[in-house]
Design an enzyme around this catalytic site. Structure first.
Site, short mmCIF file in Angstrom:
data_model
loop_
_atom_site.label_atom_id
_atom_site.label_comp_id
_atom_site.label_asym_id
_atom_site.label_seq_id
_atom_site.Cartn_x
_atom_site.Cartn_y
_atom_site.Cartn_z
N HIS A 162 80.67 121.28 24.67
CA HIS A 162 81.53 120.90 25.79
C HIS A 162 82.51 122.02 26.06
CE1 HIS A 162 80.99 116.23 25.68
NE2 HIS A 162 79.85 116.89 25.71
N TYR B 206 89.97 111.31 29.12
CA TYR B 206 91.15 110.66 28.56
C TYR B 206 91.94 110.06 29.71
CZ TYR B 206 90.36 113.24 24.18
OH TYR B 206 89.84 113.74 23.01
N PRO C 280 93.48 109.56 16.46
CA PRO C 280 92.28 110.25 16.94
C PRO C 280 92.41 110.86 18.33
CG PRO C 280 92.00 107.88 17.07
CD PRO C 280 93.29 108.10 16.36
N LYS D 86 91.28 115.54 15.77
CA LYS D 86 91.61 116.49 14.72
C LYS D 86 91.28 116.04 13.30
CE LYS D 86 92.86 119.61 17.37
NZ LYS D 86 91.61 120.28 17.69
N TYR E 48 93.18 122.02 21.39
CA TYR E 48 92.02 121.14 21.38
C TYR E 48 90.80 121.82 20.76
CZ TYR E 48 89.15 117.20 22.94
OH TYR E 48 88.35 116.10 22.97
#
Length: 390
Positions: free
Chosen positions: A72, A201, A293, A297, A385
């Site tokens: 991704h 998200y 979550p 990580k 990220y």
């Protein structure tokens, strides 16, 4: 029995450490309190940083990951009824993340260990750690009603938040930091294609939502829910309806509904234990730290712990130097706290807290708007990220 490193816990961190040590000829025994089937039945995270992928490759356990993992190059933040994409690859100079389930990582490492004939004891009862503050540590356990002892040079505590390793440390020698969040995540797994080719998200007045996946045909979805909620109160129909309410129209329309085969509610918390070394005992992964979550990580932090510990043990056995082992806790915690901060920030920005109110919601909306329209802010998110440097 004698070994060089006794590893407590056969989750990804314990298995990865054992496999890396095997590549340099260091002997290990892994003790696991649960059955092999129970370990493989755990449903966990699935977003891997490149550093984690590289470690799995170094351990010789990335063949299936390289064939089936989904790379991704971005994520999307959903608010104000729209999707706002963060281009991770562009903002980080070519980096990306790989979607590959933690259960699959565990399976690959288990298969590799078994093929090599390396020792793992499942359903080990009454595991106890002894004399790790001296020169001759050992571990005892019971199996099938018989007591056993393993003498070793070092003990790696990879047995999670509820494991025996951290609990074996005297309270005066350890300090813990914790933040409990006033909500949980209701998650489902379903054999349906994902709503988007990347993770979404969502910040919504009804609460947070996440569209994730394990493969091109298996989806993982979450919605924020009260801590005192019960899975039994959520039929599949209710879940799909609530999920779609929290997503932008085009994403909601792309959600394929179907029967869930796993449904659970997980509380969210931040937790760190300091230090991560006690003589010849080293805490690794969830035994030392837990993150919500939201930032993806947890597994990746465990892998970075393994990287630092493996480097220290390699230096010890090859060069007879303890410099790397002495540096383990400091290096690991420096990276841990940055990931704790990032996960906390993502959680605060995307969820509805009891005190959020209309003012708080407007602040979240302003922060999200700034984030997606500022290259500097987007870059900061992207760098964290995909994973900060080791």
């Amino acid at each position: 029995m004698r070994t060089q490193v006794a590893i407590v816990g056969s989750g990804p961190s314990g298995l990865l450490l054992g496999q890396l040590l095997a590549t340099i000829g260091v002997e290990t025994v892994i003790l696991e309190r649960s059955s092999r089937e129970h370990v493989l039945g755990r449903v966990r995270a699935g977003v891997l940083e490149q550093g984690t992928v590289d470690l799995l490759s170094e351990a010789g356990a990335a063949t299936r990951l390289n064939a089936e993992g989904l790379q991704h190059s971005g994520i999307s933040l959903a608010f104000d009824g729209r999707l706002h994409r963060i281009d991770l690859t562009m903002l980080t100079g070519g980096k990306h993340v790989t979607v590959y389930g933690q259960t699959e990582v565990t399976h690959d490492l288990m298969d590799k260990r078994e093929a090599a004939g390396l020792a793992t004891v499942y359903e080990a009862a009454n595991v106890a750690l002894h004399d790790f503050d001296g020169e001759t540590p050992f571990v005892t356990y019971d199996k099938d009603g018989v007591s056993h002892r393993i003498d070793c040079n070092f003990i790696a505590g990879c047995d999670g938040y509820h494991g025996v390793s951290r609990k074996s440390v005297p309270e005066r020698s350890i300090k813990t930091f914790e933040r409990q969040y006033p909500f949980g995540w209701l998650g489902v797994l379903a054999e349906v294609p994902p709503a988007d080719h990347e993770l979404v998200y969502a910040n919504h007045e009804r609460g947070f939502a996440l569209c994730s996946m394990r493969s091109t045909h298996r989806s993982r979805y979450y919605v924020q829910c009260p801590l005192d909620d019960h899975v039994e109160a959520w039929s599949d129909d209710r879940f799909w309806d609530e999920l779609r309410r929290r997503l932008p129209p085009q994403t909601a329309a792309a959600v394929t509904v179907g029967p869930s085969f796993e449904k659970s509610i997980a509380p969210l918390r931040s937790f760190v234990a300091e230090p991560m070394r006690f003589g010849r005992l080293f805490l690794v992964g969830d035994a030392a730290h837990i993150v919500p979550p939201t930032g993806a990580k947890g597994l990746n932090l465990a892998a970075s712990d393994v990287r630092y510990l493996f480097a220290g043990l390699r230096e010890f056995y090859r060069d007879k130097s303890q410099v790397g082992l002495d540096a383990y806790s400091g290096k690991a915690l420096a990276r841990v706290w940055k990931a704790v901060r990032f996960s906390w920030w993502m959680t605060m920005m995307l969820h509805r807290f009891p005190e959020t109110g209309e003012f708080g919601q407007r602040i979240q909306e302003a922060e999200l708007d700034y984030l997606v329209h500022s290259k500097a802010a987007s870059t900061a998110l992207a760098e964290n990220y995909v994973g900060l440097p080791y």
